[in-house]
Scaffold this motif. Sequence first.
Motif: not given
Length: 208
Positions: A76-78, A104-115, A133-138
Amino acid sequence: MKNLTVVDNPFVKRDVTILRDKETNPADFRSALNRVSYSLAIEISNHLELSEFEVQTPLEKTKGYKIKKQIVLVPVLRAGLSMVSSFLEMIPDAKVGHIGLQRDEKTLEPVDYYYKTPKNLDESVTILLDPMLATGGSAVASFNYLKKRDANNCILACLIAAPEGVEKMGKEHPEVPVYTAALDRQLNSVGYILPGLGDAGDRTFGTF
Ligand code: PRP
Ligand code: URA
Protein backbone atom coordinates in the motif's frame (compact mmCIF):
# COMPACT_ATOMS: atom_id res chain seq x y z
CA MET A 1 -8.66 -12.19 16.95
CA LYS A 2 -7.90 -15.80 16.14
CA ASN A 3 -6.15 -14.96 12.88
CA LEU A 4 -3.55 -12.66 14.48
CA THR A 5 0.12 -13.70 14.73
CA VAL A 6 2.58 -11.45 16.54
CA VAL A 7 6.10 -12.20 15.28
CA ASP A 8 8.35 -11.08 18.11
CA ASN A 9 11.66 -12.90 18.08
CA PRO A 10 14.63 -11.10 19.68
CA PHE A 11 15.80 -9.60 16.35
CA VAL A 12 12.31 -8.22 15.75
CA LYS A 13 12.10 -6.81 19.28
CA ARG A 14 15.45 -5.05 18.79
CA ASP A 15 14.44 -3.69 15.38
CA VAL A 16 10.98 -2.53 16.46
CA THR A 17 12.77 -0.58 19.20
CA ILE A 18 14.98 1.07 16.54
CA LEU A 19 11.86 1.91 14.52
CA ARG A 20 10.08 3.42 17.52
CA ASP A 21 13.05 5.60 18.53
CA LYS A 22 12.39 9.15 17.31
CA GLU A 23 16.15 9.72 16.92
CA THR A 24 16.48 6.96 14.26
CA ASN A 25 17.33 8.51 10.86
CA PRO A 26 15.61 7.37 7.62
CA ALA A 27 18.57 5.18 6.53
CA ASP A 28 18.61 3.23 9.81
CA PHE A 29 14.80 3.20 9.82
CA ARG A 30 14.73 1.56 6.37
CA SER A 31 17.39 -1.00 7.39
CA ALA A 32 15.47 -2.02 10.51
CA LEU A 33 12.24 -2.18 8.51
CA ASN A 34 13.92 -4.46 5.96
CA ARG A 35 15.12 -6.81 8.69
CA VAL A 36 11.70 -7.00 10.35
CA SER A 37 10.16 -7.66 6.94
CA TYR A 38 12.44 -10.72 6.52
CA SER A 39 11.16 -12.14 9.81
CA LEU A 40 7.56 -11.50 8.75
CA ALA A 41 8.18 -13.17 5.38
CA ILE A 42 9.69 -16.24 7.05
CA GLU A 43 6.81 -16.54 9.52
CA ILE A 44 4.26 -16.10 6.72
CA SER A 45 5.95 -18.89 4.76
CA ASN A 46 4.51 -21.32 7.34
CA HIS A 47 1.13 -20.46 5.85
CA LEU A 48 2.14 -21.36 2.28
CA GLU A 49 1.58 -24.75 0.68
CA LEU A 50 4.47 -26.58 -0.95
CA SER A 51 4.44 -28.92 -3.88
CA GLU A 52 6.98 -31.69 -4.23
CA PHE A 53 9.06 -32.59 -7.26
CA GLU A 54 12.12 -34.66 -8.03
CA VAL A 55 15.44 -32.81 -8.17
CA GLN A 56 18.68 -34.20 -9.55
CA THR A 57 21.69 -33.39 -7.33
CA PRO A 58 25.19 -33.94 -8.78
CA LEU A 59 25.00 -37.40 -7.11
CA GLU A 60 21.42 -38.68 -7.25
CA LYS A 61 17.77 -37.83 -7.42
CA THR A 62 15.97 -36.59 -4.31
CA LYS A 63 12.75 -34.91 -3.24
CA GLY A 64 12.55 -31.15 -3.81
CA TYR A 65 9.98 -28.51 -2.92
CA LYS A 66 8.55 -25.36 -4.39
CA ILE A 67 5.91 -22.89 -3.26
CA LYS A 68 2.70 -24.23 -4.79
CA LYS A 69 0.88 -21.03 -5.74
CA GLN A 70 1.95 -17.82 -7.40
CA ILE A 71 2.61 -15.18 -4.73
CA VAL A 72 1.43 -11.63 -5.35
CA LEU A 73 2.83 -8.89 -3.12
CA VAL A 74 0.70 -5.76 -2.88
CA PRO A 75 2.31 -2.82 -1.06
CA VAL A 76 0.00 0.00 0.00
CA LEU A 77 1.62 3.25 -1.18
CA ARG A 78 3.65 4.82 0.13
CA ALA A 79 4.85 3.18 3.31
CA GLY A 80 4.22 -0.39 2.10
CA LEU A 81 6.92 0.05 -0.55
CA SER A 82 9.53 -0.23 2.18
CA MET A 83 8.62 -3.89 2.78
CA VAL A 84 8.80 -5.04 -0.84
CA SER A 85 12.54 -5.67 -1.27
CA SER A 86 12.81 -8.04 1.71
CA PHE A 87 9.76 -10.03 0.64
CA LEU A 88 11.09 -10.20 -2.93
CA GLU A 89 14.42 -11.55 -1.69
CA MET A 90 12.56 -14.40 0.01
CA ILE A 91 10.06 -14.86 -2.86
CA PRO A 92 12.02 -13.81 -5.98
CA ASP A 93 9.34 -14.95 -8.42
CA ALA A 94 6.53 -13.01 -6.70
CA LYS A 95 4.48 -10.61 -8.80
CA VAL A 96 3.97 -7.12 -7.39
CA GLY A 97 0.75 -5.10 -7.54
CA HIS A 98 0.25 -1.63 -6.04
CA ILE A 99 -2.57 0.07 -4.20
CA GLY A 100 -2.42 3.84 -3.64
CA LEU A 101 -4.32 5.04 -0.57
CA GLN A 102 -3.92 8.02 1.69
CA ARG A 103 -5.82 8.65 4.89
CA ASP A 104 -7.78 11.87 4.96
CA GLU A 105 -6.26 13.60 7.98
CA LYS A 106 -9.65 14.86 9.23
CA THR A 107 -11.99 11.92 8.63
CA LEU A 108 -9.24 9.22 8.83
CA GLU A 109 -11.03 7.54 5.88
CA PRO A 110 -8.74 6.12 3.16
CA VAL A 111 -8.81 8.01 -0.16
CA ASP A 112 -7.75 5.87 -3.13
CA TYR A 113 -5.61 7.17 -5.99
CA TYR A 114 -4.04 4.14 -7.73
CA TYR A 115 -4.67 0.43 -8.36
CA LYS A 116 -2.64 -2.00 -10.44
CA THR A 117 -2.65 -5.72 -9.72
CA PRO A 118 -1.81 -8.77 -11.83
CA LYS A 119 -4.46 -11.03 -13.38
CA ASN A 120 -5.53 -14.38 -11.94
CA LEU A 121 -5.54 -13.36 -8.28
CA ASP A 122 -7.99 -16.24 -7.76
CA GLU A 123 -5.10 -18.67 -8.37
CA SER A 124 -2.58 -16.77 -6.23
CA VAL A 125 -1.73 -16.04 -2.62
CA THR A 126 -1.99 -12.27 -2.20
CA ILE A 127 0.10 -10.67 0.55
CA LEU A 128 -0.82 -7.06 1.39
CA LEU A 129 2.17 -5.10 2.74
CA ASP A 130 1.54 -2.07 4.94
CA PRO A 131 3.63 -1.25 8.02
CA MET A 132 0.76 0.38 9.94
CA LEU A 133 -2.65 -1.09 10.81
CA ALA A 134 -4.23 1.84 12.66
CA THR A 135 -8.02 2.31 12.28
CA GLY A 136 -7.89 -0.54 9.75
CA GLY A 137 -9.62 1.59 7.11
CA SER A 138 -6.79 1.29 4.57
CA ALA A 139 -6.38 -2.48 5.00
CA VAL A 140 -10.13 -3.13 4.80
CA ALA A 141 -10.46 -0.95 1.67
CA SER A 142 -7.47 -2.76 0.10
CA PHE A 143 -8.96 -6.21 0.70
CA ASN A 144 -12.36 -5.00 -0.57
CA TYR A 145 -10.62 -4.08 -3.83
CA LEU A 146 -8.52 -7.28 -3.98
CA LYS A 147 -11.61 -9.44 -3.42
CA LYS A 148 -13.41 -7.62 -6.26
CA ARG A 149 -10.43 -8.71 -8.36
CA ASP A 150 -11.15 -12.32 -7.22
CA ALA A 151 -8.38 -12.66 -4.63
CA ASN A 152 -9.52 -15.45 -2.32
CA ASN A 153 -6.33 -16.39 -0.48
CA CYS A 154 -5.09 -13.24 1.25
CA ILE A 155 -2.66 -12.36 4.04
CA LEU A 156 -1.85 -9.03 5.72
CA ALA A 157 1.75 -8.30 6.76
CA CYS A 158 2.25 -5.24 8.95
CA LEU A 159 4.77 -3.93 11.39
CA ILE A 160 2.66 -2.34 14.09
CA ALA A 161 -1.02 -3.00 14.67
CA ALA A 162 -3.50 -1.18 16.88
CA PRO A 163 -6.28 -3.19 18.58
CA GLU A 164 -8.83 -1.03 16.73
CA GLY A 165 -7.43 -2.07 13.32
CA VAL A 166 -7.15 -5.72 14.30
CA GLU A 167 -10.80 -5.68 15.42
CA LYS A 168 -11.95 -4.03 12.19
CA MET A 169 -10.07 -6.61 10.09
CA GLY A 170 -11.61 -9.38 12.21
CA LYS A 171 -15.09 -8.02 11.47
CA GLU A 172 -14.70 -7.18 7.78
CA HIS A 173 -12.23 -9.83 6.58
CA PRO A 174 -12.20 -12.49 9.32
CA GLU A 175 -10.57 -15.17 7.16
CA VAL A 176 -7.49 -13.05 6.40
CA PRO A 177 -4.51 -13.95 8.62
CA VAL A 178 -2.81 -10.85 10.03
CA TYR A 179 0.92 -10.97 10.81
CA THR A 180 2.43 -8.12 12.80
CA ALA A 181 5.70 -7.41 14.59
CA ALA A 182 3.94 -5.60 17.46
CA LEU A 183 0.44 -5.21 18.82
CA ASP A 184 0.31 -1.75 20.41
CA ARG A 185 -1.99 -0.23 23.02
CA GLN A 186 -4.42 2.11 21.25
CA LEU A 187 -4.97 4.96 18.80
CA ASN A 188 -4.70 8.59 19.86
CA SER A 189 -7.38 11.20 19.06
CA VAL A 190 -5.94 11.80 15.55
CA GLY A 191 -5.62 8.13 14.59
CA TYR A 192 -1.93 7.55 15.38
CA ILE A 193 -0.86 4.33 17.05
CA LEU A 194 0.39 4.55 20.67
CA PRO A 195 3.19 4.01 21.43
CA GLY A 196 3.73 3.39 17.69
CA LEU A 197 6.51 4.88 15.61
CA GLY A 198 4.90 8.02 14.20
CA ASP A 199 4.22 8.40 10.48
CA ALA A 200 5.75 5.38 8.77
CA GLY A 201 5.78 6.97 5.28
CA ASP A 202 7.43 10.17 6.48
CA ARG A 203 10.04 8.34 8.54
CA THR A 204 10.87 5.95 5.67
CA PHE A 205 11.20 8.61 3.01
CA GLY A 206 12.43 11.54 5.13
CA THR A 207 9.42 13.75 4.32
CA PHE A 208 9.30 15.70 7.55
C1 PRP B 1 -0.53 5.09 6.66
C2 PRP B 1 -0.14 3.63 6.65
C3 PRP B 1 -1.42 2.94 6.28
C4 PRP B 1 -2.46 3.81 6.90
C5 PRP B 1 -2.94 3.13 8.16
O1 PRP B 1 -0.55 5.60 5.38
O2 PRP B 1 0.93 3.33 5.80
O3 PRP B 1 -1.61 2.84 4.88
O4 PRP B 1 -1.83 5.06 7.24
O5 PRP B 1 -3.98 3.83 8.74
P1 PRP B 1 -5.45 3.24 8.85
O6 PRP B 1 -5.33 1.83 9.36
O7 PRP B 1 -6.11 4.15 9.84
O8 PRP B 1 -6.12 3.30 7.51
P2 PRP B 1 -0.85 7.14 5.05
O9 PRP B 1 -2.31 7.33 4.81
O10 PRP B 1 -0.24 8.00 6.11
O11 PRP B 1 -0.16 7.35 3.64
P3 PRP B 1 1.41 7.32 3.27
O12 PRP B 1 1.87 5.89 3.34
O13 PRP B 1 1.40 7.84 1.87
O14 PRP B 1 2.16 8.20 4.22
N1 URA C 1 -0.22 5.77 9.85
C1 URA C 1 1.05 5.92 10.33
O1 URA C 1 2.00 6.07 9.54
N2 URA C 1 1.25 5.87 11.66
C2 URA C 1 0.25 5.71 12.53
O2 URA C 1 0.51 5.68 13.77
C3 URA C 1 -1.06 5.56 12.04
C4 URA C 1 -1.26 5.58 10.69
